[in-house]
Motif scaffolding. Structure first.
Motif, PDB file in Angstrom:
ATOM      1  N   PRO A 130      38.506   2.585  51.576  1.00  0.00           N
ATOM      2  CA  PRO A 130      38.035   1.534  50.663  1.00  0.00           C
ATOM      3  C   PRO A 130      37.847   0.203  51.388  1.00  0.00           C
ATOM      4  O   PRO A 130      38.638  -0.156  52.268  1.00  0.00           O
ATOM      5  CB  PRO A 130      39.156   1.434  49.625  1.00  0.00           C
ATOM      6  CG  PRO A 130      39.846   2.764  49.679  1.00  0.00           C
ATOM      7  CD  PRO A 130      39.743   3.201  51.120  1.00  0.00           C
ATOM      8  N   ALA A 131      36.806  -0.522  51.024  1.00  0.00           N
ATOM      9  CA  ALA A 131      36.463  -1.776  51.704  1.00  0.00           C
ATOM     10  C   ALA A 131      37.590  -2.800  51.654  1.00  0.00           C
ATOM     11  O   ALA A 131      37.752  -3.591  52.582  1.00  0.00           O
ATOM     12  CB  ALA A 131      35.193  -2.369  51.098  1.00  0.00           C
ATOM     13  N   ASP A 132      38.397  -2.795  50.578  1.00  0.00           N
ATOM     14  CA  ASP A 132      39.481  -3.785  50.481  1.00  0.00           C
ATOM     15  C   ASP A 132      40.674  -3.454  51.373  1.00  0.00           C
ATOM     16  O   ASP A 132      41.653  -4.173  51.382  1.00  0.00           O
ATOM     17  CB  ASP A 132      39.913  -3.971  49.025  1.00  0.00           C
ATOM     18  CG  ASP A 132      40.536  -2.727  48.413  1.00  0.00           C
ATOM     19  OD1 ASP A 132      40.416  -1.620  49.005  1.00  0.00           O
ATOM     20  OD2 ASP A 132      41.144  -2.853  47.333  1.00  0.00           O
ATOM     21  N   GLU A 133      40.590  -2.363  52.142  1.00  0.00           N
ATOM     22  CA  GLU A 133      41.650  -1.996  53.076  1.00  0.00           C
ATOM     23  C   GLU A 133      41.309  -2.343  54.523  1.00  0.00           C
ATOM     24  O   GLU A 133      42.057  -2.005  55.430  1.00  0.00           O
ATOM     25  CB  GLU A 133      41.955  -0.494  52.977  1.00  0.00           C
ATOM     26  CG  GLU A 133      42.610  -0.098  51.675  1.00  0.00           C
ATOM     27  CD  GLU A 133      43.022   1.362  51.655  1.00  0.00           C
ATOM     28  OE1 GLU A 133      42.808   2.075  52.655  1.00  0.00           O
ATOM     29  OE2 GLU A 133      43.574   1.782  50.628  1.00  0.00           O
ATOM     30  N   VAL A 134      40.177  -3.007  54.734  1.00  0.00           N
ATOM     31  CA  VAL A 134      39.748  -3.336  56.097  1.00  0.00           C
ATOM     32  C   VAL A 134      39.335  -4.798  56.157  1.00  0.00           C
ATOM     33  O   VAL A 134      38.639  -5.292  55.270  1.00  0.00           O
ATOM     34  CB  VAL A 134      38.556  -2.451  56.527  1.00  0.00           C
ATOM     35  CG1 VAL A 134      38.083  -2.822  57.922  1.00  0.00           C
ATOM     36  CG2 VAL A 134      38.917  -0.979  56.459  1.00  0.00           C
ATOM     37  N   ARG A 135      39.769  -5.487  57.197  1.00  0.00           N
ATOM     38  CA  ARG A 135      39.368  -6.870  57.454  1.00  0.00           C
ATOM     39  C   ARG A 135      39.094  -7.003  58.942  1.00  0.00           C
ATOM     40  O   ARG A 135      39.936  -6.651  59.762  1.00  0.00           O
ATOM     41  CB  ARG A 135      40.469  -7.854  57.064  1.00  0.00           C
ATOM     42  CG  ARG A 135      40.779  -7.846  55.595  1.00  0.00           C
ATOM     43  CD  ARG A 135      41.864  -8.829  55.275  1.00  0.00           C
ATOM     44  NE  ARG A 135      42.187  -8.737  53.857  1.00  0.00           N
ATOM     45  CZ  ARG A 135      43.342  -9.062  53.349  1.00  0.00           C
ATOM     46  NH1 ARG A 135      44.303  -9.518  54.116  1.00  0.00           N
ATOM     47  NH2 ARG A 135      43.558  -8.956  52.050  1.00  0.00           N
ATOM     48  N   THR A 136      37.939  -7.517  59.277  1.00  0.00           N
ATOM     49  CA  THR A 136      37.646  -7.759  60.689  1.00  0.00           C
ATOM     50  C   THR A 136      37.962  -9.216  61.017  1.00  0.00           C
ATOM     51  O   THR A 136      37.938 -10.078  60.145  1.00  0.00           O
ATOM     52  CB  THR A 136      36.177  -7.446  61.028  1.00  0.00           C
ATOM     53  OG1 THR A 136      35.335  -8.214  60.185  1.00  0.00           O
ATOM     54  CG2 THR A 136      35.882  -5.963  60.855  1.00  0.00           C
ATOM     55  N   VAL A 137      38.263  -9.467  62.256  1.00  0.00           N
ATOM     56  CA  VAL A 137      38.599 -10.805  62.741  1.00  0.00           C
ATOM     57  C   VAL A 137      37.529 -11.178  63.760  1.00  0.00           C
ATOM     58  O   VAL A 137      37.445 -10.583  64.827  1.00  0.00           O
ATOM     59  CB  VAL A 137      40.000 -10.822  63.394  1.00  0.00           C
ATOM     60  CG1 VAL A 137      40.324 -12.201  63.915  1.00  0.00           C
ATOM     61  CG2 VAL A 137      41.051 -10.320  62.413  1.00  0.00           C
ATOM     62  N   ASP A 138      36.697 -12.153  63.388  1.00  0.00           N
ATOM     63  CA  ASP A 138      35.586 -12.541  64.245  1.00  0.00           C
ATOM     64  C   ASP A 138      35.505 -14.058  64.327  1.00  0.00           C
ATOM     65  O   ASP A 138      35.255 -14.699  63.311  1.00  0.00           O
ATOM     66  CB  ASP A 138      34.278 -11.970  63.706  1.00  0.00           C
ATOM     67  CG  ASP A 138      33.101 -12.192  64.637  1.00  0.00           C
ATOM     68  OD1 ASP A 138      33.349 -12.393  65.846  1.00  0.00           O
ATOM     69  OD2 ASP A 138      31.965 -12.165  64.163  1.00  0.00           O
ATOM     70  N   PRO A 139      35.769 -14.633  65.467  1.00  0.00           N
ATOM     71  CA  PRO A 139      36.044 -13.962  66.727  1.00  0.00           C
ATOM     72  C   PRO A 139      37.479 -13.430  66.755  1.00  0.00           C
ATOM     73  O   PRO A 139      38.339 -13.875  65.993  1.00  0.00           O
ATOM     74  CB  PRO A 139      35.849 -15.065  67.761  1.00  0.00           C
ATOM     75  CG  PRO A 139      36.204 -16.321  67.039  1.00  0.00           C
ATOM     76  CD  PRO A 139      35.753 -16.104  65.615  1.00  0.00           C
TER      77      PRO A 139
END
Length: 116
Positions: free
Chosen positions: A55-64
């Motif tokens: 599920p999308a609410d279980e992933v967070r990217t860190v950029d940068p």
């Protein structure tokens, strides 16, 4: 479920590596260098859990990506993504040698700024 995907030596005798998908009991890809296979494995961990797409609410990217330290002697690494698995948040951290590990949120802290 982290651990669905594993990096294994390819079974074609080429000396290369591949990513094995334990949910379907088969290869996702073969004939990669080890570092590329490790990166792909963690990319797949971000996309899928044991039951299918994560599920999308279980992933967070860190950029940068951010410099962090983790509890093992507060070694530094680079955090570039978070995944929620088993009710806890885990950070994907690459160490200075390029190795990637999933570290529990409670075992991470922001690293001190590098000296100029």
């Amino acid at each position: 479920m982290l651990g669905r995907f594993t990096v294994r030596l390819s079974d074609d005798g080429s000396g290369t590596f591949g990513v094995w998908d334990g949910a379907v009991n088969g290869w996702r890809v073969t004939n990669l260098e080890r570092a590329a296979a490790e990166q792909l494995k963690t990319d797949l961990d971000l996309q899928f859990n044991a039951h299918g797409p994560r599920p999308a609410d279980e992933v967070r990217t860190v950029d940068p990506a951010q410099r962090v330290e983790h509890l093992t002697a507060w070694e530094s690494g680079e955090l570039d993504a978070w995944v929620r698995d088993g009710g806890q948040w885990l950070g994907r951290v690459r160490d200075r040698d390029g190795h990637i590990a999933w570290i529990p949120q409670d075992n991470l802290r922001q690293a001190a700024p590098e000296a100029p």
